[in-house]
Write a protein that holds these residues in place. Structure first.
Motif, PDB file in Angstrom:
ATOM      1  N   MET A  28      42.235  36.452  28.529  1.00  0.00           N
ATOM      2  CA  MET A  28      42.450  37.449  29.581  1.00  0.00           C
ATOM      3  C   MET A  28      43.300  38.608  29.054  1.00  0.00           C
ATOM      4  SD  MET A  28      42.632  35.315  33.141  1.00  0.00           S
ATOM      5  CE  MET A  28      43.236  33.738  32.584  1.00  0.00           C
ATOM      6  N   PHE A  59      40.939  41.055  27.305  1.00  0.00           N
ATOM      7  CA  PHE A  59      40.119  41.911  28.166  1.00  0.00           C
ATOM      8  C   PHE A  59      40.951  42.808  29.080  1.00  0.00           C
ATOM      9  CE2 PHE A  59      37.089  38.465  27.188  1.00  0.00           C
ATOM     10  CZ  PHE A  59      36.042  39.235  26.691  1.00  0.00           C
ATOM     11  N   GLY A  60      42.257  42.675  29.036  1.00  0.00           N
ATOM     12  CA  GLY A  60      43.105  43.551  29.848  1.00  0.00           C
ATOM     13  C   GLY A  60      43.081  43.229  31.329  1.00  0.00           C
ATOM     14  N   SER A  85      46.057  44.253  33.457  1.00  0.00           N
ATOM     15  CA  SER A  85      46.385  45.625  33.866  1.00  0.00           C
ATOM     16  C   SER A  85      46.009  45.842  35.328  1.00  0.00           C
ATOM     17  CB  SER A  85      45.694  46.646  32.953  1.00  0.00           C
ATOM     18  OG  SER A  85      44.297  46.495  33.044  1.00  0.00           O
ATOM     19  N   CYS A  86      45.142  44.998  35.859  1.00  0.00           N
ATOM     20  CA  CYS A  86      44.734  45.124  37.263  1.00  0.00           C
ATOM     21  C   CYS A  86      45.157  43.944  38.133  1.00  0.00           C
ATOM     22  CB  CYS A  86      43.222  45.279  37.365  1.00  0.00           C
ATOM     23  SG  CYS A  86      42.608  46.855  36.733  1.00  0.00           S
ATOM     24  N   GLN A 114      41.327  29.259  47.199  1.00  0.00           N
ATOM     25  CA  GLN A 114      40.605  30.366  47.818  1.00  0.00           C
ATOM     26  C   GLN A 114      39.189  29.914  48.198  1.00  0.00           C
ATOM     27  OE1 GLN A 114      41.843  33.992  46.110  1.00  0.00           O
ATOM     28  NE2 GLN A 114      39.824  34.909  46.351  1.00  0.00           N
ATOM     29  N   PHE A 167      30.962  35.871  38.450  1.00  0.00           N
ATOM     30  CA  PHE A 167      31.586  37.124  38.885  1.00  0.00           C
ATOM     31  C   PHE A 167      32.412  37.736  37.747  1.00  0.00           C
ATOM     32  CE2 PHE A 167      35.159  39.553  40.628  1.00  0.00           C
ATOM     33  CZ  PHE A 167      34.470  40.512  41.352  1.00  0.00           C
ATOM     34  N   ILE A 168      33.143  36.897  37.002  1.00  0.00           N
ATOM     35  CA  ILE A 168      33.980  37.407  35.913  1.00  0.00           C
ATOM     36  C   ILE A 168      33.101  38.036  34.823  1.00  0.00           C
ATOM     37  CG2 ILE A 168      35.513  36.684  34.012  1.00  0.00           C
ATOM     38  CD1 ILE A 168      36.657  34.588  36.051  1.00  0.00           C
ATOM     39  N   SER A 197      31.599  47.119  43.334  1.00  0.00           N
ATOM     40  CA  SER A 197      32.947  46.557  43.323  1.00  0.00           C
ATOM     41  C   SER A 197      33.854  47.401  42.431  1.00  0.00           C
ATOM     42  CB  SER A 197      32.910  45.116  42.781  1.00  0.00           C
ATOM     43  OG  SER A 197      34.230  44.660  42.526  1.00  0.00           O
ATOM     44  N   ALA A 198      35.119  47.470  42.797  1.00  0.00           N
ATOM     45  CA  ALA A 198      36.079  48.199  41.966  1.00  0.00           C
ATOM     46  C   ALA A 198      36.412  47.435  40.698  1.00  0.00           C
ATOM     47  CB  ALA A 198      37.349  48.477  42.766  1.00  0.00           C
ATOM     48  N   PRO A 253      35.379  46.368  37.189  1.00  0.00           N
ATOM     49  CA  PRO A 253      34.360  46.801  36.221  1.00  0.00           C
ATOM     50  C   PRO A 253      33.802  45.642  35.400  1.00  0.00           C
ATOM     51  CG  PRO A 253      36.552  47.272  35.369  1.00  0.00           C
ATOM     52  CD  PRO A 253      36.750  46.661  36.731  1.00  0.00           C
ATOM     53  N   LEU A 280      33.354  44.003  32.023  1.00  0.00           N
ATOM     54  CA  LEU A 280      34.232  44.129  30.860  1.00  0.00           C
ATOM     55  C   LEU A 280      33.625  43.518  29.610  1.00  0.00           C
ATOM     56  CD1 LEU A 280      37.476  43.296  32.813  1.00  0.00           C
ATOM     57  CD2 LEU A 280      36.989  45.485  31.722  1.00  0.00           C
ATOM     58  N   ILE A 304      37.737  31.160  31.391  1.00  0.00           N
ATOM     59  CA  ILE A 304      38.663  31.883  32.271  1.00  0.00           C
ATOM     60  C   ILE A 304      38.624  31.276  33.672  1.00  0.00           C
ATOM     61  CG2 ILE A 304      39.119  34.095  33.403  1.00  0.00           C
ATOM     62  CD1 ILE A 304      38.100  35.477  30.825  1.00  0.00           C
ATOM     63  N   LEU A 313      41.708  29.703  35.836  1.00  0.00           N
ATOM     64  CA  LEU A 313      42.132  30.208  37.155  1.00  0.00           C
ATOM     65  C   LEU A 313      42.055  29.114  38.219  1.00  0.00           C
ATOM     66  CD1 LEU A 313      40.467  33.732  37.180  1.00  0.00           C
ATOM     67  CD2 LEU A 313      42.877  33.190  36.823  1.00  0.00           C
TER      68      LEU A 313
HETATM   69  C1  HEC Z   1      40.147  48.027  36.339  1.00  0.00           C
HETATM   70  C2  HEC Z   1      40.789  46.959  37.089  1.00  0.00           C
HETATM   71  C3  HEC Z   1      40.318  45.538  36.879  1.00  0.00           C
HETATM   72  C4  HEC Z   1      40.240  44.830  35.698  1.00  0.00           C
HETATM   73  C5  HEC Z   1      40.533  45.321  34.292  1.00  0.00           C
HETATM   74  C6  HEC Z   1      39.870  43.489  36.072  1.00  0.00           C
HETATM   75  N1  HEC Z   1      39.704  43.394  37.419  1.00  0.00           N
HETATM   76 FE1  HEC Z   1      39.231  41.703  38.464  1.00  0.00          FE
HETATM   77  N2  HEC Z   1      39.164  42.807  40.179  1.00  0.00           N
HETATM   78  C7  HEC Z   1      39.503  44.127  40.293  1.00  0.00           C
HETATM   79  C8  HEC Z   1      39.363  44.538  41.678  1.00  0.00           C
HETATM   80  C9  HEC Z   1      39.647  45.926  42.221  1.00  0.00           C
HETATM   81  C10 HEC Z   1      38.929  43.402  42.369  1.00  0.00           C
HETATM   82  C11 HEC Z   1      38.624  43.310  43.862  1.00  0.00           C
HETATM   83  C12 HEC Z   1      37.217  43.781  44.091  1.00  0.00           C
HETATM   84  C13 HEC Z   1      36.287  42.703  44.490  1.00  0.00           C
HETATM   85  O1  HEC Z   1      36.727  41.606  44.900  1.00  0.00           O
HETATM   86  O2  HEC Z   1      35.061  42.953  44.403  1.00  0.00           O
HETATM   87  C14 HEC Z   1      38.819  42.323  41.407  1.00  0.00           C
HETATM   88  C15 HEC Z   1      38.455  41.029  41.723  1.00  0.00           C
HETATM   89  C16 HEC Z   1      38.541  39.961  40.844  1.00  0.00           C
HETATM   90  C17 HEC Z   1      38.324  38.586  41.201  1.00  0.00           C
HETATM   91  C18 HEC Z   1      38.016  38.089  42.588  1.00  0.00           C
HETATM   92  C19 HEC Z   1      39.332  37.984  43.321  1.00  0.00           C
HETATM   93  C20 HEC Z   1      39.233  37.374  44.674  1.00  0.00           C
HETATM   94  O3  HEC Z   1      40.287  37.270  45.323  1.00  0.00           O
HETATM   95  O4  HEC Z   1      38.157  36.962  45.113  1.00  0.00           O
HETATM   96  C21 HEC Z   1      38.509  37.843  40.075  1.00  0.00           C
HETATM   97  C22 HEC Z   1      38.419  36.338  39.942  1.00  0.00           C
HETATM   98  C23 HEC Z   1      38.807  38.764  39.012  1.00  0.00           C
HETATM   99  N3  HEC Z   1      38.824  40.041  39.513  1.00  0.00           N
HETATM  100  C24 HEC Z   1      39.054  38.377  37.713  1.00  0.00           C
HETATM  101  C25 HEC Z   1      39.246  39.271  36.661  1.00  0.00           C
HETATM  102  C26 HEC Z   1      39.320  38.870  35.266  1.00  0.00           C
HETATM  103  C27 HEC Z   1      39.253  37.438  34.762  1.00  0.00           C
HETATM  104  C28 HEC Z   1      39.473  40.017  34.551  1.00  0.00           C
HETATM  105  C29 HEC Z   1      39.476  40.177  33.047  1.00  0.00           C
HETATM  106  C30 HEC Z   1      38.292  39.630  32.380  1.00  0.00           C
HETATM  107  C31 HEC Z   1      39.527  41.124  35.497  1.00  0.00           C
HETATM  108  N4  HEC Z   1      39.381  40.620  36.758  1.00  0.00           N
HETATM  109  C32 HEC Z   1      39.714  42.454  35.157  1.00  0.00           C
HETATM  110  C33 HEC Z   1      39.920  44.955  39.290  1.00  0.00           C
HETATM  111  C34 HEC Z   1      39.969  44.622  37.954  1.00  0.00           C
END
Ligand code: HEC
Length: 83
Positions: A1, A4-5, A8-9, A32, A49-50, A60-61, A63, A65, A75, A79
């Protein structure tokens, strides 16, 4: 993790410097019900989803990766593990 950064989010317990507030905190994920408010929270759905958030949840916000399927499974397992 770290690679992949994700941190940062997201806030992710046990991952250094993972203190982002762009996405939801990824703590106690096993409790959850849904992944991204869409998929029932199973290991396979979480890994999917990951690996490809934009395919699962277009617009979705979170991206895409470039996480490989095997990495996404690891991963997801992390989690979902009790902490
Ligand atoms: C640029 C910002 C950004 C990065 C980098 C990012 N995410 Fe996310 N992630 C989000 C946002 C915004 C959401 C909420 C949007 C959604 O649920 O569709 C989200 C949602 C999620 C969720 C669902 C959360 C939920 O409560 O259901 C998971 C799991 C997740 N991210 C895992 C990861 C993992 C693992 C990585 C690295 C591989 C990662 N994210 C990298 C922005 C990011």
């Amino acid at each position: 993790m770290q690679q992949f950064g994700c941190g940062s989010c997201h806030r992710i317990p046990g991952v250094r410097a993972a203190r982002g507030n762009v996405g939801p905190p990824l703590e106690r994920f096993a409790q959850q019900v849904y992944v991204a408010g869409l998929l029932p929270n199973t290991p396979a759905a979480l890994a999917r989803f990951i690996a490809e958030p934009q395919a699962v949840s277009p617009g979705s916000a979170m991206p895409d990766l470039g996480v490989e399927a095997a990495q996404a499974r690891d991963i997801a397992a992390y989690l979902l593990s009790p902490r």
